[in-house]
Structures are given as C-alpha cells and as structure tokens.
Design a protein around this motif. Sequence first.
Motif, PDB file in Angstrom:
ATOM      1  N   ARG A 153     -38.286 -39.721 -39.023  1.00 22.38           N
ATOM      2  CA  ARG A 153     -38.084 -38.266 -39.035  1.00 22.38           C
ATOM      3  C   ARG A 153     -37.730 -37.757 -40.428  1.00 22.38           C
ATOM      4  O   ARG A 153     -37.975 -36.588 -40.742  1.00 22.38           O
ATOM      5  N   GLY A 154     -37.180 -38.606 -41.266  1.00 20.39           N
ATOM      6  CA  GLY A 154     -36.885 -38.185 -42.628  1.00 20.39           C
ATOM      7  C   GLY A 154     -38.122 -37.921 -43.455  1.00 20.39           C
ATOM      8  O   GLY A 154     -38.035 -37.290 -44.520  1.00 20.39           O
ATOM      9  N   TYR A 155     -39.271 -38.367 -42.984  1.00 18.44           N
ATOM     10  CA  TYR A 155     -40.531 -38.207 -43.721  1.00 18.44           C
ATOM     11  C   TYR A 155     -41.377 -37.061 -43.170  1.00 18.44           C
ATOM     12  O   TYR A 155     -42.431 -36.758 -43.725  1.00 18.44           O
ATOM     13  N   LEU A 156     -40.935 -36.450 -42.079  1.00 17.62           N
ATOM     14  CA  LEU A 156     -41.772 -35.457 -41.392  1.00 17.62           C
ATOM     15  C   LEU A 156     -41.323 -34.038 -41.698  1.00 17.62           C
ATOM     16  O   LEU A 156     -40.149 -33.794 -41.943  1.00 17.62           O
ATOM     17  N   GLY A 187     -38.373 -39.843 -46.873  1.00 16.29           N
ATOM     18  CA  GLY A 187     -37.089 -40.213 -46.313  1.00 16.29           C
ATOM     19  C   GLY A 187     -36.240 -41.014 -47.264  1.00 16.29           C
ATOM     20  O   GLY A 187     -35.085 -41.301 -46.975  1.00 16.29           O
ATOM     21  N   SER A 188     -36.789 -41.393 -48.427  1.00 18.47           N
ATOM     22  CA  SER A 188     -36.035 -42.173 -49.397  1.00 18.47           C
ATOM     23  C   SER A 188     -36.492 -41.848 -50.806  1.00 18.47           C
ATOM     24  O   SER A 188     -37.632 -41.437 -51.034  1.00 18.47           O
ATOM     25  N   VAL A 206     -45.429 -28.793 -43.116  1.00 22.66           N
ATOM     26  CA  VAL A 206     -45.583 -30.170 -43.588  1.00 22.66           C
ATOM     27  C   VAL A 206     -46.238 -30.953 -42.460  1.00 22.66           C
ATOM     28  O   VAL A 206     -45.640 -31.153 -41.405  1.00 22.66           O
ATOM     29  N   THR A 207     -47.482 -31.377 -42.671  1.00 25.49           N
ATOM     30  CA  THR A 207     -48.301 -31.956 -41.602  1.00 25.49           C
ATOM     31  C   THR A 207     -48.393 -33.470 -41.749  1.00 25.49           C
ATOM     32  O   THR A 207     -48.602 -33.988 -42.854  1.00 25.49           O
ATOM     33  N   SER A 208     -48.268 -34.174 -40.631  1.00 24.26           N
ATOM     34  CA  SER A 208     -48.359 -35.631 -40.655  1.00 24.26           C
ATOM     35  C   SER A 208     -48.724 -36.152 -39.268  1.00 24.26           C
ATOM     36  O   SER A 208     -48.651 -35.425 -38.273  1.00 24.26           O
TER      37      SER A 208
END
Length: 540
Positions: A537-540, A230-231, A462-464
């Motif tokens: 959500r930016g990381y998922l 996300g960043s 993309v799994t998390s």
Amino acid sequence: MLNAPVTRRRWLAVLLTLGCALGCVAALPACTGGGPAQGEPQGRPAIEDTDSEPAADVSGTTLRVLAGSEVQDMLPILEDAEAELGISVELEYMGTLDGTEAVMAGEGDYDATWFPSNAYMSLFDEKGLLVSQETSIMRTPVVLGVRADRAAELGWDEESPTWAEVVDAAASGEFSYGMSSPVSSNSGFSALVELATALSGTGVAISADDVSLVAADLTRFARGQALTSGSSGWLMEAYDKDASAVDGIFNYESLILQDEGLVEVIPQDGVITADYPLTLLSGRGEDAEAAYRALVDYLRRDDVQRRIADETLRRTDATTPDDARMVFEIPFPNRLETVRALLSSWVSDVRKPANMVFQIDTSGSMEGERLDALKAALVSLTDTGADGTTSLLTFQPREMVHFVEFGSEIKSEKDLEVAADGDLSDVRAYVEGLRTAGNTAIYGTLQHSLELAAQSRSDDNVTSVVLFSDGENTDYPGIAEFSSWYEATPEVQGIPVYAILFGEASRAEMEQLTQLTGGRAFDATGGDLTAAFKEIRGYL
C-alpha cells in the motif's frame, strides 16, 4: 559498496547565518554542517566512564536489531564489526513509523532498533520505559535532488528555492517529482513535515491546528507528484530506470549524492536530518548491553566514522565543513496528534488518489488455508479501526479500487470508489464471496487488468496493478507473449505491476514482469500475506 563522495555545491552563507540566528532565537535545533547539530545526539550517550575498565567479552553474543531498510548499505561495515568483535548482528527491516509502533506495542523479540530517526518514537510516553540507551551513528538530511538540466532552467542550481517556490513550481506543472510514502517511509514523512512546517510560517514545530491551514498548499504541492514509492531505496531505483519520468526526487542526501546527474537542492527554510540512533531496548540483559556498547564503540571509532562517510556518503564526525553543505534544521512535531493529523490529511484529502486494480488468483490451488489468508489480507485493508499508522493503509476516500478475480479465466469483477465517509463494507462483502476453481491464467488476465487501469488513468491519480497468485501460469499466453504484447501496447506502459510472491509462484517470472513494467515483487512466501499487502500500500 557505494560510490566515493561527489563534489557538493555550496550556497550563500548569508542565508545560513540568518537561518541559524532565527533558529537560535526560536530555540530550535541549530544549523549543521559536518558536525552534529545542537539538539542532535552527540555521539555516546551520557553513561558512566568505563575507559579504565577492561572490555567485556562479547564473543558469541547475538544482537537482534529492528532497522530501517536504509541501513542495508552498512552491511559490509557490520560484517567487519562482527569479525572483530565476535558478535552476530541480525537485522530485520521495517519502516520507521510501523517499526516504532511495533516496538512501542511490545511486538517482536528485539534487543535494539536502528531507524533513521527516533523523533517519532519520542512522541510516545512508553519510550522512557522501553529505551535504555541511544547513540547517533551518522547523519543525512532529507533534501531535493533535481536533474541538472531542470535545476538550471529553474535557477535552483544557483540559488536554492524556498518551500513556497517549490510548491508553486509543482502546482503550475513546471516541476514534477517523486517522493516515498509518508506513511511507510521516513524520508517521505520528513519531506512532508519539512514542507508543512515551512508553509505554516510559525517558526516553531507544526501543531495539529496548523495542518488544516496548510492543507490547500499541500494539495497544490501534490499535483506535481508523478512517482511514488514505499521506500527511499526503491524510489532511487525507479528514478534510475527512467530519469526522464520526473524532474526531481525528495530523498536522503546520501542517496541523492550517488547520482551525478542530480543537483542537490536544500530549500532555504530548512530540512530535517536523520541521525540514525542505534538504540538499546530496556531489559535485554547484560550480554546484549555489552554487545551493544561494543558495537557502538566500534561504529563511533574515528577510522570507522571516516569509512561510513566515504562509503555511504552520510555525514559523520569525520565530515568536515568543506565536505558537507550547511543545513537549517526544521523542528519535528512535538505531539503525536500532530503527526497523525498530518498523515491523515495527506492520505485522505491531499495527495493524488490511488487508482488500483487488484488482480486476485482464486484458482483451485487456493482452496483452504490459502484462500483464508488471502481474504484476511484483503479485509485488513478495510480495517478503519486499526491503531496508529496501520489505519492509514486502508483504502481511502477518493480512491478507485477495481477487483479482477481469475482462475482459468476472469471469474468476477468489482469496481468501487471509496466514498467520503470511508465506508468499505462493499469491499468486505466482495472479498468474503471469493471462491476457488480453475487453473491459473495470469498473463491473459493481466492484459485485461492493465487495459482496465489505462482506461481510468489520468494526471490526477496514481495508477497501478497489484497481481496476486499462488502458482505459475498454466494457460496461454505466457510471459514471452505477454512481454511482446506489452511492448506493442503503449497505452498500458508506465503503469507499474506490483506482484506478490506466494505459494509456488515463479520468482523469476514475477521479477521479469515487474522489471518490464516498472513495478516490484513482494515476498510473501513465508506466509504473511497481510504484511505483504500492507507493505504494498505504500507504493499505491
């Protein structure tokens, strides 16, 4: 303090000459090296000459600034500015697109903004009324950093590829990469615009009609993404933890150059440069304006420009052509509808779909306001009618969402694949049915959540795992036993756990957990759960 500059590779001048010639013909921003690009803010804005006037006394003034998280590396320089000028600079961080929309909507009490770019802001009609002054402080293009061994194998250390060649390498499995989310990060969005504009082949700013024409190639490109973030800062941190996970990363040149194991690769057909305009908002009063001018004058001073270049590796007026590679500037979209069409296409149709497990604590301590806040946060991820980029943070078509509700044990589970029409009524119904009871068996439940995620993990998603809890673990196993289980269970390794700190959750344990799994902890101890879930959500 950041590392000193490293030597930069130079590439064929003939390509630059041709690129600049084409750019001038097309009336695009010109090629740039050490100095500002034609079309970039050229230092101080056009205001009346005040050189002969005595400097205003700004002592004691506080300047409240909404900024991109990227400028955190400027804090030592800002501290020296505060000491010399007698002002206080309070920074609050938000993503460029989200932050821009917040300012345009009149949210927050800010005197100024300091995002990597105001290009997105310029697409809003409100900008003319809301912005008083803006001044570029420093610059850095969004480029590709490739591991030295892979750059040599691909031949990109000797000759930069075109964007089409990067797409071909990603689609064939020859090149894997990390990139931050275009919805939440300026570096990720800039990389997407660079790619889409180059693939359109028009030589001008991409239009909404062009987005559908390049969608197939964007999908091929997305096959190579193996790391998301996300960043831009966390992307570098994740890469540094395991440089073998991907072949390269798209990020700011200033961050790429800090890693001596990365070769800077600038695609032949162009990039976008962040110019970090410090921007004074309108109507903030004489004190804020005077403090803004004093801070700009300080940051634009020759010795400070040299210090910024040395300490942050960004380009400034002190950067010489020998210090920085020339770049050909790709134009930014000139219509808001184009940006939204491109982001919507990426999120809904192009990128690898997210495969998410949400492990949700509904133990007895969540009764009342805490449960209400949790429900509101989760329901916000189903609000398809939200304005702007916020609507793109909702669960999207093709995504898999698994809910695991727990207290002393697993209380309920729900699996949902978001349909093409984006209907999320089942998610809202499930969330509204959450009820509190029991203790807090974090780690026993997390073992199940990771195993569940591993069952549906593939190269095509993309799994998390997202872990939410408002308290410390109360049941066996604890963090030590979980860590031993994790190290002995290879099928769950590589699945990041993103933990939300809330209530009495143990910061130390959550940071230990996210460090172990390659995830990140998000702080919602201030009570804003909705903001935390949207950020995650930016990381998922």
